[in-house]
Design an enzyme around this catalytic site. Structure first.
Site, PDB file in Angstrom:
ATOM      1  N   LYS A 114     -12.417 -12.029 -26.217  1.00 15.66           N
ATOM      2  CA  LYS A 114     -13.119 -11.499 -24.956  1.00 15.66           C
ATOM      3  C   LYS A 114     -14.362 -10.436 -25.123  1.00 15.66           C
ATOM      4  O   LYS A 114     -14.950 -10.419 -24.344  1.00 15.66           O
ATOM      5  CB  LYS A 114     -12.202 -10.471 -24.129  1.00 15.66           C
ATOM      6  CG  LYS A 114     -10.890 -11.313 -23.310  1.00 15.66           C
ATOM      7  CD  LYS A 114     -11.567 -12.304 -22.119  1.00 15.66           C
ATOM      8  CE  LYS A 114     -10.761 -13.414 -21.933  1.00 15.66           C
ATOM      9  NZ  LYS A 114     -11.259 -14.696 -22.296  1.00 15.66           N
ATOM     10  N   PRO A 171      -9.548  -8.205 -30.819  1.00 15.28           N
ATOM     11  CA  PRO A 171      -9.868  -9.802 -30.846  1.00 15.28           C
ATOM     12  C   PRO A 171      -8.854 -10.726 -30.358  1.00 15.28           C
ATOM     13  O   PRO A 171      -9.214 -11.696 -30.411  1.00 15.28           O
ATOM     14  CB  PRO A 171     -10.484  -9.942 -32.180  1.00 15.28           C
ATOM     15  CG  PRO A 171      -9.604  -8.854 -32.782  1.00 15.28           C
ATOM     16  CD  PRO A 171      -9.498  -7.756 -31.986  1.00 15.28           C
ATOM     17  N   TYR A 178      -8.039 -16.959 -20.460  1.00 21.59           N
ATOM     18  CA  TYR A 178      -8.627 -17.205 -21.852  1.00 21.59           C
ATOM     19  C   TYR A 178      -9.736 -17.791 -21.685  1.00 21.59           C
ATOM     20  O   TYR A 178     -10.879 -17.488 -22.460  1.00 21.59           O
ATOM     21  CB  TYR A 178      -7.432 -18.015 -22.899  1.00 21.59           C
ATOM     22  CG  TYR A 178      -7.928 -17.894 -24.227  1.00 21.59           C
ATOM     23  CD1 TYR A 178      -7.326 -17.038 -25.076  1.00 21.59           C
ATOM     24  CD2 TYR A 178      -8.698 -19.124 -24.743  1.00 21.59           C
ATOM     25  CE1 TYR A 178      -7.882 -17.026 -26.553  1.00 21.59           C
ATOM     26  CE2 TYR A 178      -8.913 -19.013 -25.903  1.00 21.59           C
ATOM     27  CZ  TYR A 178      -8.705 -18.000 -27.020  1.00 21.59           C
ATOM     28  OH  TYR A 178      -8.913 -17.947 -28.267  1.00 21.59           O
ATOM     29  N   HIS A 188     -13.054 -26.841 -27.165  1.00 22.20           N
ATOM     30  CA  HIS A 188     -11.669 -27.047 -27.065  1.00 22.20           C
ATOM     31  C   HIS A 188     -11.021 -26.985 -25.672  1.00 22.20           C
ATOM     32  O   HIS A 188     -11.245 -26.108 -25.076  1.00 22.20           O
ATOM     33  CB  HIS A 188     -11.046 -26.017 -27.807  1.00 22.20           C
ATOM     34  CG  HIS A 188     -11.319 -26.075 -29.537  1.00 22.20           C
ATOM     35  ND1 HIS A 188     -10.863 -25.161 -30.320  1.00 22.20           N
ATOM     36  CD2 HIS A 188     -12.174 -27.100 -30.054  1.00 22.20           C
ATOM     37  CE1 HIS A 188     -11.241 -25.534 -31.743  1.00 22.20           C
ATOM     38  NE2 HIS A 188     -12.029 -26.680 -31.486  1.00 22.20           N
ATOM     39  N   TYR A 248      -2.402 -19.666 -32.727  1.00 21.95           N
ATOM     40  CA  TYR A 248      -2.012 -18.179 -32.560  1.00 21.95           C
ATOM     41  C   TYR A 248      -0.627 -18.115 -33.183  1.00 21.95           C
ATOM     42  O   TYR A 248       0.382 -18.567 -32.296  1.00 21.95           O
ATOM     43  CB  TYR A 248      -2.217 -17.639 -31.160  1.00 21.95           C
ATOM     44  CG  TYR A 248      -3.766 -17.115 -30.922  1.00 21.95           C
ATOM     45  CD1 TYR A 248      -4.462 -18.135 -30.332  1.00 21.95           C
ATOM     46  CD2 TYR A 248      -4.152 -15.930 -31.119  1.00 21.95           C
ATOM     47  CE1 TYR A 248      -5.553 -17.763 -29.816  1.00 21.95           C
ATOM     48  CE2 TYR A 248      -5.440 -15.758 -30.691  1.00 21.95           C
ATOM     49  CZ  TYR A 248      -6.225 -16.517 -29.993  1.00 21.95           C
ATOM     50  OH  TYR A 248      -7.299 -16.225 -29.402  1.00 21.95           O
TER      51      TYR A 248
HETATM   52  C1  PHB Z   1     -12.568 -16.558 -34.414  1.00 20.50           C
HETATM   53  O1  PHB Z   1     -12.801 -17.919 -34.362  1.00 20.50           O
HETATM   54  O2  PHB Z   1     -13.232 -15.767 -35.016  1.00 20.50           O
HETATM   55  C2  PHB Z   1     -11.738 -16.113 -33.323  1.00 20.50           C
HETATM   56  C3  PHB Z   1     -10.796 -16.633 -32.670  1.00 20.50           C
HETATM   57  C4  PHB Z   1     -10.018 -16.249 -31.492  1.00 20.50           C
HETATM   58  C5  PHB Z   1      -9.745 -14.930 -31.746  1.00 20.50           C
HETATM   59  C6  PHB Z   1     -10.530 -14.096 -32.553  1.00 20.50           C
HETATM   60  C7  PHB Z   1     -11.523 -14.561 -33.307  1.00 20.50           C
HETATM   61  O3  PHB Z   1      -8.871 -14.463 -30.623  1.00 20.50           O
END
Ligand code: PHB
Ligand code: APR
Length: 398
Positions: free
Chosen positions: A304, A300, A392, A79, A208
């Site tokens: 990271k 999460p 990120y 991505h 997000y």
């Molecule tokens: C996930 O795909 O499990 C995932 C993606 C982004 C995050 C946390 C978990 O910030």
């Protein structure tokens, strides 16, 4: 009469068969450094444990350059951006465009663990599951050793060095005398309810979302599996969330005015994880080194956790290569200091993402409007989006 203790010997004793321990064992094997990996759980538990799934470029390069990345390169989803959503609108952040091409790869952490176990098996180097009663001894001497029990037989493993890759709840960090260890912690007043759903992802990249009802995250595992998260109270019982309630809340928090919404499907896994930031300093005591969750935990939201663990063991492996190669301890002596710089940078980013995207229980209306203003600034400023993108996608491994 007590059963005799079987004596074993290795160069690096590794406690923990999660991503950190397995990756370290893999790197050491490639440099003909002996190691033994000791894991408390059965193999299927370690492999099936569903966790996060965002890999920084540094992690992908490390796996690929060491021969453990073939399946990742075939099945991983690359991505170049993410979406941030608020007030029913999605805004794309072109991370690749803002960072000279850096991308993330979506590939489940448990798939990384599966690949590293396969590599360990192929190497023939020792990997022992279901060990118990593991204790560390003489870690601040030049003869550290690990005692453990396996199938009722007691073992004593003499090592040159011990790598504590045993996660947050393992024994290694507690083997450091309290007077020698400083810890820093922030526990967040919310948790994540995460699900795996048999539904084709309706967005090509992660979303997000901050909604007045709380945070939500749209992620994926494959063209057929979606991974989604919801902010819930910290002590929430998963039984309070039947599938229909999960879907209706996800739809409310994620759908946008342009008609985008997640596709629903059978929920094949669900669980709740607490949110904390934690750092232990230093990451070394005598002949014991801490790596991954044994030394630090990040919420999460910044994706990271796994990447920090990989950066730790890449740095530690280079220290051991130099020691066994030229007898130099310089990289081992600076392992903690160099590691903590990267850890605190990831802590800051993860705290910022978490604070910006979650409703804080009991917060004032001013705070929510300020969050919206921060998100509005973020998606309208290339400087702000560049800063997010750099952090990120991850700073290159040293
Ligand atoms: C996930 O795909 O499990 C995932 C993606 C982004 C995050 C946390 C978990 O910030
Ligand atoms: N003896 C042997 N093994 C142990 C012991 C013990 N006493 N205690 C814990 N372990 C094992 C655990 O069973 C686990 O498999 O150590 C392993 C630690 O693995 P992780 O918790 O996955 O930690 P780490 O390898 O550092 O990976 C960090 O995992 O939690 C995610 O978000 C985190 O992505 C990050 C990654």
């Amino acid at each position: 009469m007590a059963a005799p203790v079987t004596l074993l010997r290795t160069q690096v004793g590794i406690v923990g068969g999660g991503p950190a321990g397995l990756m370290l064992g893999h790197l050491l094997h490639l440099h003909r450094i002996d190691s033994v990996i000791l894991e408390r759980r059965p193999e299927d538990h370690v492999v099936e444990r569903v966790r996060a799934g965002v890999l920084e470029q540094g992690t992908v390069d490390l796996l690929a350059s060491t021969g453990a990345g073939d399946r990742l390169q075939r099945e991983g989803m690359r991505h170049g951006g993410i979406y941030v959503a608020f007030e029913q609108a999605r805004h794309r952040i072109d991370m690749a465009g803002l960072t000279g091409g850096r991308v993330i790869t979506i590939y489940g952490q448990n798939e990384v663990v599966r690949d590293l176990i396969d590599a360990r098996r192929a190497s023939g180097a020792p990997l022992r599951f279901e060990v118990s009663d593991l204790t560390l001894h003489d870690v601040d001497s030049d003869r550290p050793n690990i005692r453990f029990v396996e199938q009722g037989q007691e073992f004593a493993l003499a090592c040159d060095w011990i790598a504590g890759c045993d996660g947050f709840h393992g024994p290694c960090r507690t083997a450091i005398p309290a007077a020698k260890l400083r810890t820093f912690e922030r526990i967040y007043p919310f948790a994540w309810l995460g699900i795996l759903a048999e539904a084709a992802p309706t967005s090509e990249e992660l979303v997000y979302s901050l909604h007045e009802r709380g945070f939500a995250l749209f992620s994926m595992r494959s063209p057929a599996i979606t991974r989604l998260y919801l902010q819930v109270p910290p002590d929430e019982d998963v039984a309070a969330w039947p599938d229909e309630r999960i879907w209706s809340e996800l739809q409310i928090r994620l759908r946008t005015s342009d008609g985008w919404r997640p596709k629903e499907g059978a929920i094949v896994q669900k669980g709740i994880t607490g949110m904390r930031s934690f750092v232990a300093e230093p990451m070394r005591f005598g002949r014991l080194f801490l790596a991954g969750d044994a030394a630090h935990i990040v919420p999460p939201t910044g994706a990271k956790g796994l990447n920090l663990a990989m950066a730790d063991v890449a740095r530690l492996a280079r220290g051991f290569e130099r020691f066994y190669g030229d007898g130099q301890t310089d990289l081992l002596d600076t392992y903690s200091e160099r590691g903590l710089r990267r850890v605190w940078r990831a802590q800051r980013f993860s705290w910022w993402m978490t604070s910006m995207l979650h409703r804080i229980p009991g917060d004032a209306p001013f705070d929510h409007r300020r969050q919206i203003a921060e998100l509005d600034y973020l998606v309208s400023s290339s400087a702000a989006m560049t800063s997010l993108s750099e952090n990120y996608t991850g700073i290159p491994f040293e």
